[in-house]
Enzyme design. Structure first.
Site: not given
Length: 416
Positions: A169, A308, A319, A340, A345, A404
């Site tokens: 991502c 994010h 976050e 998002k 996403h 990830f």
């Protein structure tokens, strides 16, 4: 050598539509771009909602020299098509083909987190049913994740640094950051940078669903609600974003329209877990600090963070912790929102589309809302623009991507 780097062109393919204008107008209007999916039976996975690019008509691009002919399109994966269309729009927006620049000083760094998984599935089925002799000769050169970047080079004749960043991502944000550094340090004068993704098949959705990463909501208004106490996972989407990054003096000399300057880039790794961010937020926070340091800015200078903000339980909480690590007492003053919440996403393309949103926010002095955020979460206690868009000057902004594997990337944008 240290040179300034500016954004002079942008192109996008997203669930809000094909083109930057559709993306930005949708964002300003707080439109939800994702919808109920109909490409597989939702009962098998429980996933009812996805972010599809429903207005993408590839036939419109057959006669565009930087896109693809009909014959080419038959053996080209969708993630590559999306990237070509976004790159073509970005160059048209920049108003030049950069033929005045040595082609070996023009690069392409466009990544993909997953690449051609649709073709992998179909060709593997053919292999099982008919044997290896029936697997397409175009399989490997079509599905590999670097093919979008390579194909853009073939179409533009940008012959400098060309590679595929693949950090899940964080892919697009790393791609833009690496292109920024190539220009800043004198290795390139211009670059096309960003990300692209298309993973809309039952296999991929099933895999993410089994990880408990995707929302199983059947309510569009509650499907992607970053930082909300009732968030239940992200909406898986597709698309592409590509930006033209240009050395400032070259852009100035040709009278280019400049959206914003990229002034800093931070890249760190959690070194913690395959999928979960670091609970303390230390490493992601350090990435933000590095981006601000390179830009010569302090936390009090940042007006906006494009988070994010995936709408997953762990990401949004951690976050938030990372922002507090980076900003300290200033964390409560900075405006934060998640794109998002409207488009879902886009995996490897997410950071590029969100970079475009940051550049437009700086250009127009508008910070968009985190749409759908209604129920406060005690672990997410900062200003996420829950009450609507905010009209204010945006002097500087950060854009975060957390992938990830613990990959963290932050870009710092400044008003020129």
């Amino acid at each position: 050598m240290s040179r300034r780097v500016v954004i002079t062109g942008m192109g996008a393919v997203s669930p809000l539509g094909t083109g930057v204008d559709k993306l930005w107008e949708g964002v300003k209007e707080n439109k939800i771009g994702y919808s109920f999916q109909d490409f597989f039976d939702p009962e098998r996975t429980g996933i009812k909602i996805a972010g599809e690019v429903r207005d993408f008509d590839e036939t419109k691009y057959y006669d565009e020299p930087r896109c693809f002919e009909k014959k080419e399109a038959k053996r080209m994966e969708l993630f590559t098509k999306y990237a070509l269309v976004a790159a073509d729009e970005a160059l048209k927006d920049a108003g030049t083909d950069f033929k005045d620049i040595d082609p070996y000083r023009a690069g392409v760094i466009v990544g993909s987190g997953i690449g051609g998984i649709d073709l992998t599935l179909s060709e593997h089925l053919k292999f099982l049913e008919k044997g290896p002799g029936r697997v397409s000769a175009f399989f490997i050169p079509s599905m590999i994740a670097n093919m979008a970047s390579g194909t853009i080079s073939m179409k533009t004749q940008f012959l400098g640094a060309n590679f595929d960043v693949s950090t899940a991502c964080a892919t697009a944000t790393h791609s833009i950051g690496e292109a920024f550094r190539k220009i800043k340090d004198g290795y390139l004068d211009v670059a096309l940078a960003g990300g692209t993704e298309s993973t809309h098949n039952e296999f991929t959705f099933g895999s993410f669903a089994n990880m408990k990463a995707l929302t199983k909501s059947d309510d569009l208004e509650k499907a992607s609600i970053p930082f909300d106490a009732e968030r239940s996972g992200f909406v898986l989407s597709e698309g592409s974003g590509v930006l033209v990054l240009e050395e400032y003096e070259h852009a100035k000399a040709r009278g280019a329209k400049i959206y914003a300057e990229i002034a800093g880039y931070g890249a760190t790794c959690d070194g913690y877990h395959m999928t979960s961010p670091m609970p303390t937020g230390e490493a992601a926070g350090k990435g933000m600090m590095l981006a601000m340091e390179e830009a010569g800015l302090k936390p009090c200078d940042i007006d906006y963070i494009n988070a994010h903000g995936t709408s997953t339980g762990l990401n949004d909480k951690y976050e938030t912790a990372a922002i507090k690590v980076a900003f300290g007492e200033d964390a409560k003053n900075v405006k934060i929102s998640s794109t998002k919440s409207m488009i879902g996403h886009l995996l490897g393309a997410a950071g590029a589309v969100e970079a475009i949103v940051c550049a437009k926010s700086i250009q127009e002095g508008l910070i968009h809302a985190t749409v759908g955020l209604k129920t406060p979460d005690e672990n997410c206690d900062l200003d996420y623009c829950a009450n609507g868009n905010v009209q204010q000057e945006v002097r500087a902004a950060l854009s975060n991507s957390l992938g990830f594997g613990g990959h963290n990337a932050t870009l710092c944008f400044k008003k020129v």
